[in-house]
Motif scaffolding. Structure first.
Motif, short mmCIF file in Angstrom:
data_model
loop_
_atom_site.label_atom_id
_atom_site.label_comp_id
_atom_site.label_asym_id
_atom_site.label_seq_id
_atom_site.Cartn_x
_atom_site.Cartn_y
_atom_site.Cartn_z
N GLU A 232 0.83 -0.79 -0.20
CA GLU A 232 -0.22 0.33 0.05
C GLU A 232 0.87 1.42 0.06
N GLN A 233 1.68 1.17 1.02
CA GLN A 233 3.07 1.99 0.81
C GLN A 233 4.04 2.62 -0.92
N ASP B 182 -0.15 9.20 -1.19
CA ASP B 182 0.84 9.40 0.05
C ASP B 182 0.63 10.43 1.41
N THR B 183 -0.03 9.52 2.14
CA THR B 183 -1.01 10.67 3.03
C THR B 183 -0.66 9.74 4.43
N LEU B 184 -0.15 10.15 5.92
CA LEU B 184 -1.29 9.81 7.27
C LEU B 184 -1.25 8.72 7.33
N ASP B 185 -2.11 7.77 6.93
CA ASP B 185 -2.78 6.94 7.01
C ASP B 185 -1.78 5.85 6.45
N LYS B 186 -1.14 5.98 5.53
CA LYS B 186 -0.56 4.56 5.69
C LYS B 186 1.83 4.88 5.50
N TYR C 232 1.17 4.41 -3.30
CA TYR C 232 1.35 5.95 -3.52
C TYR C 232 2.96 6.93 -3.03
N ASP D 163 3.32 3.37 9.14
CA ASP D 163 3.41 2.69 10.07
C ASP D 163 4.31 2.50 10.51
#
Length: 159
Positions: free
Chosen positions: A79-80, A89-93, A83, A95
């Motif tokens: 997923e990273q 490429d947002t904060l929810d990605k 994007y 870890d």
């Protein structure tokens, strides 16, 4: 007077750390392969230490100026990677475990560099940088790059 920068450690890409990228500085390979071997309990491997040059990132102007530059080699989650460096490429990605692992790897590398007698990566002259650019077939792409924010003279430049 010495240079302001001795070594650049580039920490832009946060994934699961697995080694080091030395951006053209072959001199550092033995030191960082040994360090990766010692960091193998954290997932590092000497097989993931390379000195291949690359462009289009924050290390580029430093590398072209001869400043030894390195980054952690890291593995992104699917997923990273999908994007990476895009609007998605947002904060929810992010870890948090990967951030911690990269912080530990970077801190250990900094500690080792700060406490070594002889710096493992030397500053390069313009001639040495050009030789590496030729070896990696990057002189022509650099020559074609428009609006570069630094003044690295390339033979044939009209600037």
């Amino acid at each position: 007077a010495g240079r302001m920068y001795r070594t650049l450690i580039f920490t832009d890409c946060v994934g699961t750390p697995s080694g080091f990228k030395l951006y053209g500085n072959d001199d550092g390979l033995p030191f960082f392969r040994n360090l990766a071997r010692r960091l193998s309990p954290l997932g590092f491997s000497p097989d993931n230490v390379s000195s291949k040059m690359s462009f289009h990132s924050d290390h580029q102007p430093f590398m072209l100026s001869g400043v030894p530059s390195l980054a952690l080699h890291s593995i992104l989650l699917p997923e990273q990677g999908k994007y990476y460096h895009s609007h998605g490429d947002t904060l929810d990605k992010v870890d948090i475990k990967q951030i911690h692992e990269c912080a530990v790897g970077t801190a250990i590398a900094l500690w080792e560099l700060a406490n070594v007698r002889k710096r493992p990566m030397k500053e390069m002259t313009e001639r040495e940088v050009r030789r590496l650019l030729r070896r990696e077939n990057l002189l022509e792409p650099l020559r074609r790059e428009e609006g570069r924010p630094f003044r690295f003279p390339v033979r044939g430049d009209k600037r």
